[in-house]
Design a protein around this motif. Structure first.
Motif, PDB file in Angstrom:
ATOM      1  N   UNK A   1     -57.018  96.932 -66.524  1.00  0.00           N
ATOM      2  CA  UNK A   1     -58.018  97.789 -67.152  1.00  0.00           C
ATOM      3  C   UNK A   1     -58.764  98.579 -66.084  1.00  0.00           C
TER       4      UNK A   1
ATOM      5  N   UNK B   1     -60.986 102.841 -63.816  1.00  0.00           N
ATOM      6  CA  UNK B   1     -61.929 103.010 -62.724  1.00  0.00           C
ATOM      7  C   UNK B   1     -61.262 103.377 -61.412  1.00  0.00           C
TER       8      UNK B   1
ATOM      9  N   UNK C   1     -70.876 100.240 -59.079  1.00  0.00           N
ATOM     10  CA  UNK C   1     -71.234  99.137 -59.956  1.00  0.00           C
ATOM     11  C   UNK C   1     -70.456  97.900 -59.512  1.00  0.00           C
TER      12      UNK C   1
ATOM     13  N   UNK D   1     -65.899 105.646 -70.183  1.00  0.00           N
ATOM     14  CA  UNK D   1     -65.909 105.146 -68.813  1.00  0.00           C
ATOM     15  C   UNK D   1     -65.296 106.198 -67.893  1.00  0.00           C
TER      16      UNK D   1
ATOM     17  N   UNK E   1     -72.652 103.647 -75.614  1.00  0.00           N
ATOM     18  CA  UNK E   1     -71.286 103.843 -75.114  1.00  0.00           C
ATOM     19  C   UNK E   1     -70.386 102.713 -75.599  1.00  0.00           C
TER      20      UNK E   1
ATOM     21  N   UNK F   1     -68.319  95.243 -61.121  1.00  0.00           N
ATOM     22  CA  UNK F   1     -67.655  94.683 -62.304  1.00  0.00           C
ATOM     23  C   UNK F   1     -67.561  93.164 -62.170  1.00  0.00           C
ATOM     24  N   UNK F   2     -67.574  92.496 -63.281  1.00  0.00           N
ATOM     25  CA  UNK F   2     -67.438  91.036 -63.255  1.00  0.00           C
ATOM     26  C   UNK F   2     -66.046  90.670 -62.760  1.00  0.00           C
TER      27      UNK F   2
ATOM     28  N   UNK G   1     -70.627  94.658 -69.385  1.00  0.00           N
ATOM     29  CA  UNK G   1     -71.279  94.788 -68.091  1.00  0.00           C
ATOM     30  C   UNK G   1     -70.958  96.134 -67.448  1.00  0.00           C
ATOM     31  N   UNK G   2     -69.693  96.549 -67.565  1.00  0.00           N
ATOM     32  CA  UNK G   2     -69.311  97.825 -66.965  1.00  0.00           C
ATOM     33  C   UNK G   2     -70.047  98.966 -67.644  1.00  0.00           C
ATOM     34  N   UNK G   3     -70.077  98.919 -68.962  1.00  0.00           N
ATOM     35  CA  UNK G   3     -70.772  99.977 -69.696  1.00  0.00           C
ATOM     36  C   UNK G   3     -72.235 100.036 -69.272  1.00  0.00           C
TER      37      UNK G   3
ATOM     38  N   UNK H   1     -67.233  91.304 -69.632  1.00  0.00           N
ATOM     39  CA  UNK H   1     -66.976  92.187 -68.502  1.00  0.00           C
ATOM     40  C   UNK H   1     -67.049  93.638 -68.909  1.00  0.00           C
ATOM     41  N   UNK H   2     -66.598  93.935 -70.142  1.00  0.00           N
ATOM     42  CA  UNK H   2     -66.627  95.325 -70.573  1.00  0.00           C
ATOM     43  C   UNK H   2     -68.067  95.781 -70.795  1.00  0.00           C
TER      44      UNK H   2
ATOM     45  N   UNK I   1     -64.147  88.647 -63.892  1.00  0.00           N
ATOM     46  CA  UNK I   1     -63.238  88.382 -65.025  1.00  0.00           C
ATOM     47  C   UNK I   1     -62.571  89.650 -65.538  1.00  0.00           C
ATOM     48  N   UNK I   2     -62.990  90.803 -65.044  1.00  0.00           N
ATOM     49  CA  UNK I   2     -62.442  92.060 -65.558  1.00  0.00           C
ATOM     50  C   UNK I   2     -60.943  92.148 -65.246  1.00  0.00           C
TER      51      UNK I   2
END
Lengths: 1213, 275
Positions: B253, B258, B243, B7, B1, B245-246, A603-605, A600-601, B248-249
């Motif tokens: 966080x 965000x 975006x 972020x 990154x 996010x999955x 993917x965000x990046x 997930x991280x 599962x995030x």
């Protein structure tokens, strides 16, 4: 499991709470753990345990005493020594025939005691010999001839290593080590005493007293109570004698039931009659104490049943289970003043480190922790249940194989008796209240209030928000209430269970009148059980067992917190029911956490960068909606004005931050001040600032700002803020601006140069390639230093980014790869790698006295004398009351105590004598002495944070990490260290992925060591405490600990104190501040031949992997003032000129330590990576050295330096 | 990154290229050129459109000028929603630049709040921050702050000063080490397809068992329609800051990294484009 536990242990400092359940099984609960873990040695069942940090003593069901010493990487070893003496005679030369008046042929050092080699036997079955006897070939730091003989004119005399014409006698020292082997198991304390003298079976035990004195190392007071109520003291328990030697009987005014010994001089015991007795006169010279005094029970009907003491607190439990706290206890008044009743009813309580308290509740036999115990509130706030389960419950649920253990002593007889008693007491027990467990009921979040607090202008909008809230606070409240009520129900259920109608299954801690019990004759084994049950606050009856399967919460009989360190900052996980996931998430470890690599991280990046591309790439020519502007921060600070008389003056300060056309920001700091009623200002471009140093003291929150010019002057710009918060705001902002203007962000590189100030602050600097080589060498006063959070005394690194530090309390820390911490927070600090760090150091003051004929020594000095309470110099008055911790960040953690470890020695009261102030002091009074002084110490503690994780449990004195040359990340990196006891250690398993390594390998030495360094090619050099140097032979990746030590005589009989080995260069520092270079080192003779003097006034040095030499120097002259503790760089160090020519001066004073061992930025261009080439290169270098001696103008060295020149030129052009 | 800190920067510096055109019925003295601008995603329309207003006012008759408002494809744009949210909700998956129509007449009273000055925006923004902190920390953090800290948050947003804003905002993003997250997560879920403005409920970042709640858990709990059934076709997109996010995030966080400057996670649920 084991592996996981190791990782967890490594990542965080932890200590253990010990407890015994009702079946006599011993468990430990780690301060970082969530589960009770069964003691590794399960052979025995115990009824009592008393733990301290390094070991645990216990009484097993056989009434024998056992000690459980933790295993560690450093062995417990003891050096046996004996001397072989010989006399010269004309016929046979030196021989064993001595004169009749002489000493024995084999004797101790004094010659008075006969001791042959075979007279030495192991003291107990828990020891083994490490090797056979061998001869010591070292006398006072100097190697002797082979054979180790030292010569003298006659016994007893001074011995020298040289044989002279008049040497009539000689002797040599034989040594042999024995090693304690029974670690991580319960070792039975075998008594070799006369059987008549032996104590009857033991009933209670308590260990403490380690704070009384640290001589000998690890000394403990072990107190025990026998079944007949007599008190015994175990003699000579210390680090290298963990079993002690014998039991001594201590007379008592009555029959003792139970005893408790605190970490310091507090010792209380309870009598059968219900009073407590308090030992008085315990001190360093008399750890057994002198006399007893009596303290009455808080209530006349109910005597004291149990007592537990800490440093300066006493808790007790009376026979009615009430818990009491004793007021007014301290060293001068160990009896205290009065009792205060506390909430809750307990079977027993235990006071642990830091005066923390645990108890076993009467109701559910759960262990409760006393929350909120602080130095200012020693009695704490509430009892909180520890709900941690047993680890065994997870793995093998439902196993009911619990054997009868301690409970098996109960005969039917006793059971009936106790039953009767319970019934008689039923009223009281049913009235028992549960100790107050704070149940945090949900507070309805003040949503509406918050929403409407926006003010009138948003009334409209706020209303909208409110109406749209689908929140149902009631609902949520209910949800929580349900949870709470379920837990209540559960508790109820348990209580119901405990009130099982079947009387034999009743929880049966005996609550009987002790007077009656006393009448029982204590004769047979069967009655032992009863007495023990009386005093040990009861065991469960046989019948009770089936009621409590393994899946029930554990029922405890005893708990000991003497080894358990909990402070305000400990995040304990004991109070929530552990769940599988969270424990793995929360375990800290240096390895990359799964969260960081999670999909997930990523993917965000990835999506963010795609978004930027999509939404910005083709539109960069669009106008920005918000114009960038100058941002100004202004404020009022104080400035240490730069004209005389120097003093603080109020100034207006402005930081102007502007954005250049390239998007980069730059800043100017203006300081506006008045000079003779004229407005003036100074300004500093932040891109010229080289360092900002926090200068905290009790009076001012100030900081210093250096530029290269200010460094040359040794006169920084000093500013002070009104509050700590304000200063930190400025510091963060200025630091961020400096880093931004220099385009520095993120963690330091692997080549970074690390340093530590005398305040323990950590600074790091990125070396430019011009720092070590090039036609235009960068002066080191231009280096930019930025701060990293944490507090350390020493720091060492290598060029793979592995960094270790040692605190003032000798704790070892490993760098986590983060940045920021301390006051640097938010954006300039990494989020994941910052942890809490603490350090402890001592503050010293001196008590001075002068002798006069009337009163002897008194605190009445001459008018010309120093203050009667002063600092070391005598110039500053320092009394116990006015001496504060160094800064507000520090807080006292002990009281003032006399320091007996002052150099020069002290007498029994800590005094040192001299003819007059100031003079050299000695530890005994002579006729010529008219003054005396003694040193008082007080410990203070700092709690901060930074990118550091503790590497427990061995505490360290020195470290060195090999500057490795190959690019293989997986390969183990050699790391050597000296423990604070002087043991040489080699860390195994250190890699870039796991910089903390896995375990220590102990490297034997014949004496304690103080300094170590490992060079680029596994050349290990070390300094022993006697000031001599040693070279370790045959160290290689395959043989990480090498094979043997070679003794290297020190230069001109100087006592050495530090060594540093670079690529090929070896430098040492002696105790007089002289720096020496080792000449003549070659591959075939790595020990070298002679010492060359390089410089004086050096405090510390670091030789890097380029053979670059950096030091901390004293007495550096600046244009404005003199500085001590200045970073200096040796210039013109060349392969042909390894000693360099002169010094270049950098930041300082006030610097304590520097390490340049990561900086290979130049080397990477000279020698090209591959290991084989690298080692070829070094042997070539070494050969160059070798050949240099013979033919100064041989071709090879010239070629080498030519190619190096060329290389440098290409890069620098 | 590689760093989570990046972020924050990416979120802050998100820009939407926008083309403003004047509504055809507005009366002008001469023809109004479209106006192109990079709008910060995290800001508010009325806070960053001074230039737009000035640009179009030049061609307007003075007496015709009244309160400015914006519309996209017939939908009036609520200024009190962050720009990024408006874009995600109404215009994601459309061609850039985003085409916004500027109005000066016929203010849609039932759809929009008036915004006569920047003080109104500030008040709204601060109210959101306070509400978010009420959820996160029972208002303890925001209440301990000084007036100047509040001002700095606002000024940071207004002047697009990332450091200035985050120097204070980081305190709002902290939580006691003994907890594993905030008390409740300040979030709002917007659906393009419903009339209801948004969904907001109390939601804890950590499950009672100690596991971290994820974005998926949140949606399952408060907006199950957004979740695609396991066998079904994905019909919706869950968007934050443009975006997806999955699921599962971890929600904690997301909340820390965000959230918009108002400290809320504004989550848009929009129909997935069919092609």
């Amino acid at each position: 499991m084991q592996g996981k536990r190791q990782a967890r242990d490594m990542a965080m400092p932890s200590s253990l709470l010990w407890a015994v359940d009702i079946f006599g099984r011993v468990y430990t609960l780690s301060t970082v753990g969530q589960y009770w873990e069964l003691c590794k040695d399960t052979q025995l069942e115990f009824k009592r345990v008393s733990a301290v940090k390094q070991c645990c003593w216990g009484i097993a069901c056989d009434h024998q005493v056992y000690t459980y010493v933790f295993s560690g990487d450093v062995p417990i070893r003891y050096q046996e020594e004996t001397y072989e003496n010989q006399r010269w005679n004309p016929v046979g030369g030196f021989c064993e025939k001595l004169l009749p008046s002489d000493r024995w042929q084999w004797s101790d050092v004094s010659g008075l005691k006969h001791q042959q080699l075979d007279s030495f036997t192991l003291p107990s079955p828990h020891w083994e010999w490490e090797s056979d006897w061998y001869v010591d070939e070292n006398i006072g730091g100097e190697p002797t001839e082979k054979g180790g003989w030292t010569y003298a004119i006659d016994f007893p005399s001074t011995y020298t290593k040289d044989k002279k014409w008049n040497s009539c006698v000689r002797r040599r020292r034989w040594i042999r080590y024995r090693r304690y082997k029974s670690r991580d198991i319960w070792a039975k304390i075998v008594s070799r005493d006369d059987p008549d003298q032996l104590p009857d079976p033991f009933n209670d035990i308590s260990v403490g007293g380690w704070e009384i004195t640290d001589e000998p190392l690890g000394r403990l007071s072990v107190w025990a109570v026998s079944l007949q109520g007599r008190v015994w003291y175990r003699e000579n328990v210390c680090h290298h004698n963990p079993e002690g030697s014998m039991w001594s009987l201590i007379t008592t005014p009555g029959e003792v039931v139970q005893i408790s010994c605190g970490p310091y001089d507090l010792l209380w015991a309870t009598l059968w009659e219900g009073q407590a007795i308090v030992r008085e006169g315990i001190d360093r010279n008399n750890p057994q104490g002198i006399s007893w005094s009596t303290v009455e029970s808080p209530s006349s009907e109910n005597g004291i049943m149990h007592v537990s003491v800490g440093v300066d607190v006493v808790w007790c439990v009376t026979k009615d289970r009430k818990v009491w706290f004793r007021r007014g206890v301290n060293s001068h008044n160990p009896c205290g003043t009065s009792w205060i009743e506390m909430v809750g009813e307990m079977m027993m309580v235990t006071v642990g480190l830091n005066n923390q308290v645990w108890g076993i509740s009467c109701d559910d036999r759960a262990i409760y922790f006393r929350q909120g115990v602080t130095p200012s509130e020693l009695s704490g706030k509430t009892w909180k249940a520890i709900v941690s389960g047993r680890e065994s419950d997870r793995s093998q649920t439902g196993s009911s194989t619990s054997l009868l253990s301690a409970g098996c002593f109960f005969t039917d007889d006793i059971q009936n008796q106790t039953n009767a008693i319970i019934q008689g007491d039923a009223d009281t027990s049913s009235d028992t209240e549960l100790p107050s467990v704070p149940v945090n009921l949900a507070n309805t979040p003040p949503l509406g209030a918050a929403a409407s607090s926006g003010g009138n202008s948003t009334g409209h909008q706020a209303a909208e928000v409110c109406t749209n809230l689908t929140v149902d606070p009631l609902d949520c409240h209910q949800g929580e209430a349900t949870v709470a009520s379920t837990s209540n129900e559960k508790a109820d259920l348990e209580m119901q269970k405990s009130r099982n109608p079947n009387p034999s299954a009743e929880l049966q801690w005996t609550n009987i009148d002790l007077k009656e019990a006393q009448k029982q004759p204590v004769l047979s084994i069967s009655t032992f059980a009863e007495t023990s049950s009386l005093s040990s606050l009861g065991m469960f009856s046989v019948g009770a067992e089936e009621q409590y399967g393994a899946d029930e919460h554990p029922l405890w009989a005893w708990v000991s917190g003497g080894g358990c360190l909990v402070d305000l900052h400990s995040p304990l996980k004991w109070f929530t029911v552990p769940s599988g996931l969270s424990s793995s998430v929360q375990s800290l470890s240096l390895s990359i956490t799964p969260a960081q690599t999670a999909a997930w991280r990523k993917q965000i990046f990835q999506q963010l960068s795609e978004r930027t591309k999509r939404e910005l790439e083709n539109f960069r020519h669009y106008e920005q909606a918000i114009e960038q502007s100058v941002w100004v921060k202004t404020g009022t600070l104080q400035w240490w004005r730069n004209w005389k008389p120097h003093k603080w003056m109020d100034v207006r300060v402005t930081l102007e931050q502007f954005t250049g056309s390239d998007g980069m920001r730059d800043s100017i700091l203006f300081i506006y001040y008045m000079y003779h009623e004229e407005k003036k200002y100074i300004h500093v471009f932040l891109n010229e600032v080289t360092i900002i140093v926090e200068v905290l003291n009790e009076a001012k929150h100030s900081f210093a700002l250096y530029t290269p010019e200010k460094t040359k002057q040794r006169w920084p710009i000093r500013l002070a803020a009104a509050t700590e918060q304000e200063m930190h705001d400025w510091l963060s902002l200025l630091n961020m601006s400096c880093c931004e203007s220099r385009r520095i962000q993120g963690p330091p590189s692997h080549h970074a140069i690390w340093s530590v100030t005398c305040k323990g602050d950590i600074f790091v600097s990125e070396p430019s390639p011009e720092l070590e080589a090039g036609p235009l060498l960068m002066p080191c006063d231009q280096m930019f230093w930025r701060q990293v959070g944490g507090h350390l005394r020493l720091i060492e690194c290598n060029n793979r980014g592995i960094v270790w530090g040692i605190g003032y309390d000798h704790t070892a820390w490993v760098y986590t790869g983060g940045y920021g911490g301390g006051f640097i927070q938010g954006l300039a600090s990494s989020a994941d790698n910052i942890y809490m760090q603490s350090d402890v150091k001592c503050i010293y003051i001196y008590e001075n006295q002068r002798w006069n004929p009337v009163t002897g020594y008194s605190s009445r000095g001459l008018p010309t004398d120093r203050y009667m309470w002063s600092d070391a110099s005598g110039l500053q008055e320092c009394t116990k009351i006015n001496t504060k911790p160094p800064s507000p960040q520090w807080s006292w953690v002990s009281d003032w105590y006399i320091d007996f470890n002052t150099s020069g020695g002290t007498d029994r009261e800590g005094w040192q004598y001299a003819a007059d102030f100031p003079a050299s002091y000695h530890g005994h009074k002579t006729m010529k002495d008219f003054v005396r002084r003694r040193r008082w110490a007080r410990k203070c503690k700092i709690v901060t944070n930074g990118p550091w994780l503790e590497v427990p449990p061995v505490t360290l004195w020195d470290i060195s990490i090999i500057p490795s040359s190959d690019a293989d990340d997986e390969e183990a990196v050699a790391l050597w260290a000296i423990s604070d006891k002087g043991d040489v250690l080699c860390r195994l398993g250190v890699t870039q992925q796991n910089p903390a390594g896995t375990s220590w390998l102990h490297v034997g030495t014949d004496q304690p060591f103080i300094s170590i360094s490992i060079g680029a090619f596994y050349q290990v050099w070390a300094i022993a405490r006697d000031g001599s140097a040693f070279y370790r032979g045959s160290v290689s990746p395959k043989k990480p600990a090498g094979d043997c030590w070679y003794h290297i005589p020190s230069p001109q009989k100087q006592k050495l104190k530090q060594v540093s080995v670079g690529r090929t260069s070896v430098f040492v520092l002696d105790k007089n501040g002289n720096l020496w270079y080792r000449q003549g080192i070659t591959p075939s003779y790595p020990q070298g031949s002679t010492w060359d003097h390089v410089s004086n006034n050096i405090r510390k040095m670091s030789v890097g992997p380029l053979d670059q030499v950096w030091v901390i120097a004293d007495k550096v002259q600046g244009s404005h003032s003199l500085s001590c503790g200045t970073v200096c760089h040796r210039t013109d160090v060349q392969p042909m000129e390894p000693k360099g020519l002169s010094w270049d001066y950098g930041i300082g004073g006030g610097w304590e330590h520097i390490t340049v061992r990561g900086n290979t930025t130049e080397a990477s261009r000279v020698a090209m990576h591959d290991t084989s080439e690298e080692s070829l290169a070094v042997s070539k270098d070494l050969e160059d050295e070798e050949s240099k001696g013979k033919t100064e103008h041989s071709k090879t060295p010239l070629m080498v330096s030519d190619s190096q020149e060329l290389d440098r030129n290409t890069v620098n052009c | 990154m590689t760093d989570d800190k990046d972020v924050l920067r990416d979120v802050w510096f998100g820009r939407i290229p926008t083309c403003f055109t004047l509504y055809q019925d507005e009366v002008t003295e001469r023809e109004a050129e479209p106006y192109y601008l990079l709008l910060p995603r995290i800001s508010y329309l009325t806070l960053v459109t001074d230039k737009v207003k000035k640009h179009f006012q030049k061609v307007m008759r003075q007496e015709e000028v009244s309160e400015i408002w914006f519309e996209y494809e017939g939908t009036p744009l609520k200024w009190h929603y962050p720009i990024g949210l408006l874009f995600d909700l109404h215009a994601s998956n459309t061609a850039l630049p985003w085409s916004i129509t500027v109005h000066f007449k016929n203010f849609p009273e039932k759809d929009l709040l008036h915004c006569h000055s920047k003080d109104v925006i500030e008040a709204h923004f601060m109210a959101c921050i306070k509400e978010a902190d009420a959820l996160k920390h029972k208002s303890q953090v925001i209440n301990e702050m000084q007036k100047k800290d509040h001002k700095q948050l606002w000024m940071g947003l207004q002047n697009d000063k990332f450091e200035q804003f985050w120097a204070i905002n980081r305190k709002l993003m902290e939580y006691p080490p003994e907890d594993s997250g905030f008390r409740y997560i300040p979030f709002r879920i917007y659906q393009a397809t419903t009339e209801r403005p948004f969904i907001q409920k109390l939601f804890r970042p950590i499950a009672s068992g100690g596991e971290l709640h994820t974005l998926g858990d949140l949606l399952k709990d408060v907006c199950p329609s957004a979740i695609t059934p396991e066998d079904g076709e994905q019909k919706t997109q869950v968007m934050i800051h443009g975006i997806e996010p999955m699921l599962e995030t971890p929600i904690q966080w997301l909340s820390e990294h965000m959230s918009y400057p108002d400290n809320f996670l504004h989550i848009s649920i929009i129909p997935r484009p069919t092609d």
